[in-house]
Design a protein around this motif. Structure first.
Motif, PDB file in Angstrom:
ATOM      1  N   MET A  38      41.103  28.511  39.368  1.00 33.17           N
ATOM      2  CA  MET A  38      40.645  29.746  38.727  1.00 33.17           C
ATOM      3  C   MET A  38      39.562  30.384  39.578  1.00 33.17           C
ATOM      4  N   CYS A  39      39.260  31.641  39.279  1.00 38.77           N
ATOM      5  CA  CYS A  39      38.226  32.349  40.043  1.00 38.77           C
ATOM      6  C   CYS A  39      37.709  33.520  39.232  1.00 38.77           C
ATOM      7  N   GLY A  40      36.605  34.091  39.703  1.00 40.28           N
ATOM      8  CA  GLY A  40      36.003  35.228  39.035  1.00 40.28           C
ATOM      9  C   GLY A  40      36.755  36.521  39.286  1.00 40.28           C
ATOM     10  N   LYS A  41      36.477  37.489  38.438  1.00 37.97           N
ATOM     11  CA  LYS A  41      37.145  38.787  38.499  1.00 37.97           C
ATOM     12  C   LYS A  41      36.951  39.470  39.843  1.00 37.97           C
TER      13      LYS A  41
ATOM     14  N   GLU B 214      48.825  28.059  39.847  1.00 37.08           N
ATOM     15  CA  GLU B 214      48.536  28.689  38.563  1.00 37.08           C
ATOM     16  C   GLU B 214      47.028  28.910  38.508  1.00 37.08           C
ATOM     17  N   GLY B 215      46.611  29.797  37.638  1.00 33.81           N
ATOM     18  CA  GLY B 215      45.171  30.023  37.575  1.00 33.81           C
ATOM     19  C   GLY B 215      44.776  31.040  36.536  1.00 33.81           C
ATOM     20  N   LEU B 216      43.490  31.198  36.424  1.00 39.25           N
ATOM     21  CA  LEU B 216      42.874  32.108  35.464  1.00 39.25           C
ATOM     22  C   LEU B 216      41.836  32.939  36.199  1.00 39.25           C
ATOM     23  N   ILE B 217      41.836  34.233  35.948  1.00 42.70           N
ATOM     24  CA  ILE B 217      40.783  35.104  36.484  1.00 42.70           C
ATOM     25  C   ILE B 217      39.809  35.372  35.348  1.00 42.70           C
ATOM     26  N   TYR B 218      38.592  34.874  35.490  1.00 49.03           N
ATOM     27  CA  TYR B 218      37.623  34.980  34.401  1.00 49.03           C
ATOM     28  C   TYR B 218      36.626  36.109  34.656  1.00 49.03           C
ATOM     29  N   GLU B 219      36.039  36.578  33.571  1.00 47.82           N
ATOM     30  CA  GLU B 219      35.016  37.621  33.649  1.00 47.82           C
ATOM     31  C   GLU B 219      33.698  37.025  34.135  1.00 47.82           C
ATOM     32  N   LEU B 220      32.872  37.860  34.721  1.00 48.95           N
ATOM     33  CA  LEU B 220      31.583  37.424  35.259  1.00 48.95           C
ATOM     34  C   LEU B 220      30.492  37.560  34.202  1.00 48.95           C
TER      35      LEU B 220
ATOM     36  N   ASN C 138      36.566  32.364  25.045  1.00 54.10           N
ATOM     37  CA  ASN C 138      37.363  33.275  25.870  1.00 54.10           C
ATOM     38  C   ASN C 138      36.794  33.597  27.251  1.00 54.10           C
ATOM     39  N   PRO C 139      37.298  32.935  28.292  1.00 58.54           N
ATOM     40  CA  PRO C 139      36.793  33.177  29.643  1.00 58.54           C
ATOM     41  C   PRO C 139      37.074  34.587  30.154  1.00 58.54           C
ATOM     42  N   LYS C 140      37.995  35.277  29.523  1.00 56.71           N
ATOM     43  CA  LYS C 140      38.341  36.620  29.988  1.00 56.71           C
ATOM     44  C   LYS C 140      37.426  37.688  29.415  1.00 56.71           C
ATOM     45  N   SER C 141      36.446  37.284  28.621  1.00 55.90           N
ATOM     46  CA  SER C 141      35.456  38.213  28.078  1.00 55.90           C
ATOM     47  C   SER C 141      34.117  37.972  28.759  1.00 55.90           C
TER      48      SER C 141
END
Length: 542
Positions: free
Chosen positions: A258-261, A283-289, A327-330
């Motif tokens: 995963m990594c930051g936005k 696979e991965g997740l793009i998370y908010e900072l 929620n990592p996307k927030s």
């Protein structure tokens, strides 16, 4: 709970770590070929020190790792997964960090790989080795299970050589991917391969011609104008960032990262490059900072964020994990004001864990945090179901009343009014919070504390409360005290529109705060006699 129960519940849970882990289950329906462990990776740039962003990325990746293990019925000791903490220490130093005392050492070595620059602190073989040691100590502090991998070790040992040959073979395909994304001026010097100058040892940003991909030979013009033909293998070159990331995925067989936005474009381009190499994008997740208290992006240069050291000064490690979990996307605002609630909310979720149905447990942040560093049944893990004898909010109110010069011993003496066995040795986690509460009060509460004078109707109600307390037994329970506080607030003669106004008056006149605890609990903790003194002081201001 049986393993079969866990597998079934995990595969349908909507908690975000399970949603992420399902991507891996879809990637490998029958397990990874060759019974090879599924590889999770987190990256670290050792030109700086590990920070709260490092913590959250390793924690979140670990949570997905444990969720995946639950889905396939594996325990951490089964070796079905690996987590690599990868240090990009072959990178050339571009800028001297501001927080380095002996800057001259770094300034004299700008552009060289971080592992080939002397350590300005004089404690390790190189600047990178110093910062890598800090990373390892940092991750070990939090009990993470991981394998440390150095980029320089991989390049220098030849472990990346086969992947580097593949980059050379696909040089033009990579250029076709990257050049359209670059400004015109940058295109003129861009090369996927960054050779290390044989004369200066600097990682060069120059055009490179592939002479022999199989042999790994490249040609370029050195900074002094000399045309050089040399190997790109064995640590004689490094790849551009996006190419390097893709090559790493290809060489190591990374399945999840995963990594930051801020790295969204890098993920896109590196994903195309790894496919050109013949590999597969993880696979991965793009998370908010993180944001600061004003909702602005946190910047190292501005210093407007909260460091992990600061969080641990004012709150617990578990509360940081709890705050990061949802929620990592927030985007999340990261400032000292969020700490007290995070501490209390964590303990509330942790206490509830053993009594919850399995599906509820899997959505409980405490379940994931307790499993992060091993263990099968989080609901039966040490600490699950425990409750703090007092909330952190109540502890802060007590410390606030005691003042900025309060000591740990004073706080524990008052805790004796509320806890039968008030001994720090019996309550080590509470003792940690006593220390953080003292620090929080000293730095944030005491400097702004202001107790207002009560209005006439508030003073009358306070007098009535004082009269009742005067005849109350010193060991009156918190519940009985709370009931009496309620009854006084409901009396029509005092003119409160609702109980909220009465409690607000108590907080503002007695504690100097707009919010506060259950007053019955506070009076029991602070003591009836001491609480009457607070009321007397408030009435004297009327």
């Amino acid at each position: 709970m049986t393993m079969e129960d866990l597998i079934a519940a995990a595969r349908v849970s909507k908690a975000w770590p399970f949603e992420e882990a399902r991507k891996l289950l879809k990637r490998y329906p029958d397990g990874k070929p060759g019974n090879v462990p599924v590889l999770f990776e987190t990256g670290y740039g050792p030109s700086g020190l590990p920070h709260i962003g490092t913590f959250q990325e390793v924690l979140r990746t670990t949570l997905v790792r444990r969720a995946y293990e639950a889905m396939i019925g594996a325990r951490p000791e089964d070796g079905k997964t690996r987590l690599v903490a990868f240090s990009d220490d072959m990178d050339g130093l571009r800028k001297v960090p501001d927080n380095i005392a002996n800057k001259a050492v770094l300034e004299a070595n700008l552009g060289k790989p971080l592992t080939r620059i002397p350590d300005p602190f004089g404690t390790h073989r190189s600047f990178a080795h110093h910062n890598n040691a800090r990373l390892v100590a940092f991750l070990d502090q939090f009990g993470f299970e991981y394998e440390f991998v150095s980029s320089s070790d991989q390049y220098n040992s030849g472990a990346f050589d086969d992947a580097l040959r593949q980059v050379l073979r696909q040089n033009q395909a990579i250029l076709d991917i990257m050049l359209p994304t670059l400004r015109e001026e940058r295109r003129k010097t861009y090369s996927p391969v960054l050779p290390v100058s044989p004369s200066s040892g600097v990682v060069l940003q120059v055009p490179v011609e592939v002479v022999d991909a199989e042999a790994g030979i490249v040609r370029f013009t050195d900074a002094d104008g000399t045309v050089v033909e040399q190997s790109a293998l064995g640590g004689m070159s490094k790849l551009q960032w996006k190419v390097d990331w893709a090559m790493r995925w290809y060489a190591l067989g990374v399945d999840y990262e995963m990594c930051g936005k801020d790295l969204t474009d890098s993920v896109t381009q590196s994903g195309r490059i790894v496919q050109a190499l013949g590999g597969r994008k993880p696979e991965g997740l793009i998370y908010e900072l993180f944001l600061d208290a004003n909702g602005e992006k946190i910047s190292k240069s501005k210093g407007n964020g909260l460091t992990i050291e600061q969080w641990l000064t004012y709150g617990s490690q578990e509360s940081l994990g709890f705050y990061i979990f949802p929620n990592p996307k927030s985007a999340k605002q990261l400032h000292a004001g969020v700490i007290p609630r995070a501490v209390d909310d964590y303990w509330q979720f942790r206490a509830a864990l053993p009594t919850q149905a399995l599906d509820k447990q899997l959505g409980n942040p405490a379940w994931h945090l307790l499993r992060a560093n091993g263990g099968f049944d989080a609901a039966e893990a040490p600490g699950a179901g425990e409750q703090l004898p007092v909330t952190y909010g109540l502890l802060l109110n007590l410390v606030g009343v005691l003042g900025a010069d309060a000591s740990r011993e004073q706080v524990w003496s008052y805790l004796g009014n509320y806890i039968p066995d008030a001994d720090p040795a019996r309550h080590p986690e509470l003792d940690v919070l006593v220390g953080t509460a003292l620090a929080y009060n000293r730095d944030f509460v005491a400097p702004t504390l202001s107790k207002r004078a009560p209005a006439a109707n508030e003073a009358a109600a306070l007098s009535a409360l004082d009269q009742w307390l005067a005849s109350a037994s010193p060991d009156t329970s918190a519940e009985d005290l709370q009931t009496q506080v309620y009854e006084i607030g409901k009396r029509e003669e005092f003119g409160f529109e609702n109980l909220r106004d009465w409690f607000k008056a108590l907080y503002q006149t007695l504690l100097g705060s707009d919010q506060g605890p259950r007053m019955g609990s506070f009076i029991a903790l602070y003591g009836i006699a001491n609480s009457r003194k607070l009321i007397a002081e408030a009435l004297a201001r009327a």
